[in-house]
Enzyme design. Structure first.
Site, PDB file in Angstrom:
ATOM      1  N   ASP A 157       0.865  -1.170   0.000  1.00 41.68           N
ATOM      2  CA  ASP A 157       0.000   0.000   0.000  1.00 41.68           C
ATOM      3  C   ASP A 157       0.909   1.230   0.000  1.00 41.68           C
ATOM      4  O   ASP A 157       2.062   1.163   0.443  1.00 41.68           O
ATOM      5  CB  ASP A 157      -0.882  -0.021   1.249  1.00 41.68           C
ATOM      6  CG  ASP A 157      -1.648   1.265   1.434  1.00 41.68           C
ATOM      7  OD1 ASP A 157      -2.420   1.630   0.531  1.00 41.68           O
ATOM      8  OD2 ASP A 157      -1.453   1.920   2.477  1.00 41.68           O
ATOM      9  N   ALA A 158       0.398   2.353  -0.467  1.00 41.89           N
ATOM     10  CA  ALA A 158       1.227   3.559  -0.559  1.00 41.89           C
ATOM     11  C   ALA A 158       1.068   4.474   0.650  1.00 41.89           C
ATOM     12  O   ALA A 158       1.995   4.659   1.447  1.00 41.89           O
ATOM     13  CB  ALA A 158       0.898   4.321  -1.844  1.00 41.89           C
ATOM     14  N   TYR A 159      -0.132   5.036   0.802  1.00 42.81           N
ATOM     15  CA  TYR A 159      -0.347   6.093   1.790  1.00 42.81           C
ATOM     16  C   TYR A 159      -0.489   5.532   3.206  1.00 42.81           C
ATOM     17  O   TYR A 159      -1.396   4.769   3.498  1.00 42.81           O
ATOM     18  CB  TYR A 159      -1.572   6.915   1.397  1.00 42.81           C
ATOM     19  CG  TYR A 159      -1.388   7.588   0.055  1.00 42.81           C
ATOM     20  CD1 TYR A 159      -0.484   8.638  -0.089  1.00 42.81           C
ATOM     21  CD2 TYR A 159      -2.069   7.142  -1.070  1.00 42.81           C
ATOM     22  CE1 TYR A 159      -0.284   9.247  -1.318  1.00 42.81           C
ATOM     23  CE2 TYR A 159      -1.877   7.747  -2.305  1.00 42.81           C
ATOM     24  CZ  TYR A 159      -0.984   8.796  -2.423  1.00 42.81           C
ATOM     25  OH  TYR A 159      -0.775   9.390  -3.645  1.00 42.81           O
ATOM     26  N   ARG A 190      -7.053  12.233   7.100  1.00 43.07           N
ATOM     27  CA  ARG A 190      -6.900  10.825   6.743  1.00 43.07           C
ATOM     28  C   ARG A 190      -8.176  10.032   7.024  1.00 43.07           C
ATOM     29  O   ARG A 190      -8.590   9.188   6.222  1.00 43.07           O
ATOM     30  CB  ARG A 190      -5.727  10.227   7.522  1.00 43.07           C
ATOM     31  CG  ARG A 190      -5.457   8.756   7.232  1.00 43.07           C
ATOM     32  CD  ARG A 190      -5.173   8.516   5.770  1.00 43.07           C
ATOM     33  NE  ARG A 190      -4.726   7.151   5.518  1.00 43.07           N
ATOM     34  CZ  ARG A 190      -4.656   6.610   4.314  1.00 43.07           C
ATOM     35  NH1 ARG A 190      -5.012   7.310   3.245  1.00 43.07           N
ATOM     36  NH2 ARG A 190      -4.231   5.373   4.154  1.00 43.07           N
ATOM     37  N   SER A 249      -2.495   0.801  -4.816  1.00 43.20           N
ATOM     38  CA  SER A 249      -2.998   1.934  -4.044  1.00 43.20           C
ATOM     39  C   SER A 249      -4.313   2.488  -4.568  1.00 43.20           C
ATOM     40  O   SER A 249      -4.629   2.390  -5.755  1.00 43.20           O
ATOM     41  CB  SER A 249      -1.943   3.052  -4.064  1.00 43.20           C
ATOM     42  OG  SER A 249      -2.421   4.235  -3.463  1.00 43.20           O
ATOM     43  N   ASN A 250      -5.051   3.115  -3.647  1.00 45.01           N
ATOM     44  CA  ASN A 250      -6.216   3.906  -4.030  1.00 45.01           C
ATOM     45  C   ASN A 250      -5.823   5.156  -4.807  1.00 45.01           C
ATOM     46  O   ASN A 250      -6.660   5.766  -5.474  1.00 45.01           O
ATOM     47  CB  ASN A 250      -6.986   4.351  -2.778  1.00 45.01           C
ATOM     48  CG  ASN A 250      -7.897   3.276  -2.230  1.00 45.01           C
ATOM     49  OD1 ASN A 250      -8.301   2.357  -2.937  1.00 45.01           O
ATOM     50  ND2 ASN A 250      -8.232   3.385  -0.950  1.00 45.01           N
TER      51      ASN A 250
END
Length: 230
Positions: A9-11, A45, A122-123
């Protein structure tokens, strides 16, 4: 079956989502954020995630940049900073260059050196991810950067996780999926991936049908879990 592909995942996993608010608060122009930036980052977030879930279950997809702007607007109002266009503009600009966590580059480099495939799932929209990856200087140690935009639905829809199998031609049992989001790990585990939850905040495990196979405080030991002992 041995791990061949490591998916991140990124964030919140590779990139510190609080970095934008923290950096803005250090700038004299935005001294108003000195005490409120932690709350702003947290609300930003929270709403970002809530909006993706609601859009996913109501089939109301938009890209992650739109969600990011809308969630920031809510967070600014919640923390008493509504009606400050320069602050909003600066925070959004900083989101395109979020700082990576300190162990990210070395960890990815070790995986790459060992011959494993590495990718982001990722989203985030493709342009957002491209900017974040370039800003972090990790573009040369990633084999892919997969965005939900190709299937037009946010995590944890199974179609998102299936992007990995399509892109790399691997089986689910060959994948090590890594995320700092417990719900994301649950979705990936339900899909069939081997999973690691990066629990930086020492939170309780989510009460969901699927639980992480491993829980780590950071990303340093990911190579060991992937079978690398250098």
């Amino acid at each position: 079956m041995p791990i061949t592909t490591c998916v991140f995942d990124a964030y919140g996993t590779l990139f510190d989502v609080a970095a934008a608010a923290r950096q803005a608060a250090k700038e004299p122009k935005f001294i108003d954020l000195k005490n409120s930036w932690p709350a702003l980052a947290e609300y930003w977030r929270l709403k970002q995630l809530q909006y993706t879930w609601l859009r996913a279950i109501t089939s109301s997809h938009t890209d992650f940049w739109q969600v990011t702007k809308e969630s920031l607007d809510w967070a600014l109002e919640k923390t008493g900073h509504a009606g400050k266009p320069e602050m909003r503009k600066r925070l959004l600009a900083l989101y395109w260059e979020l700082q990576p966590y300190p162990e990210v580059s070395d960890m990815l480099g070790r995986l790459k050196k060992a011959g494993l495939k590495t990718t982001i799932l990722s989203n985030g929209s493709p342009k957002m991810l491209e900017s974040a990856v370039k800003s972090a200087g990790i573009q040369d140690i990633l084999d892919g950067c997969l965005s939900v935009e190709s299937v037009k639905v946010f995590k944890p829809d199974p179609k998102v996780y299936n992007l990995v199998n399509k892109e790399f031609g691997c089986s689910t049992t060959e994948v090590l999926f890594v995320s700092s989001n417990g719900w994301d790990v649950a979705g990936a585990a339900g899909y069939g991936f081997n999973t690691v939850w990066v629990n930086r905040a020492n939170e309780p495990v989510d009460r969901l049908p699927w639980t992480p196979q491993k829980v780590l405080p950071n990303l340093k030991d990911i190579p060991k879990l992937a079978g690398i002992y250098d």
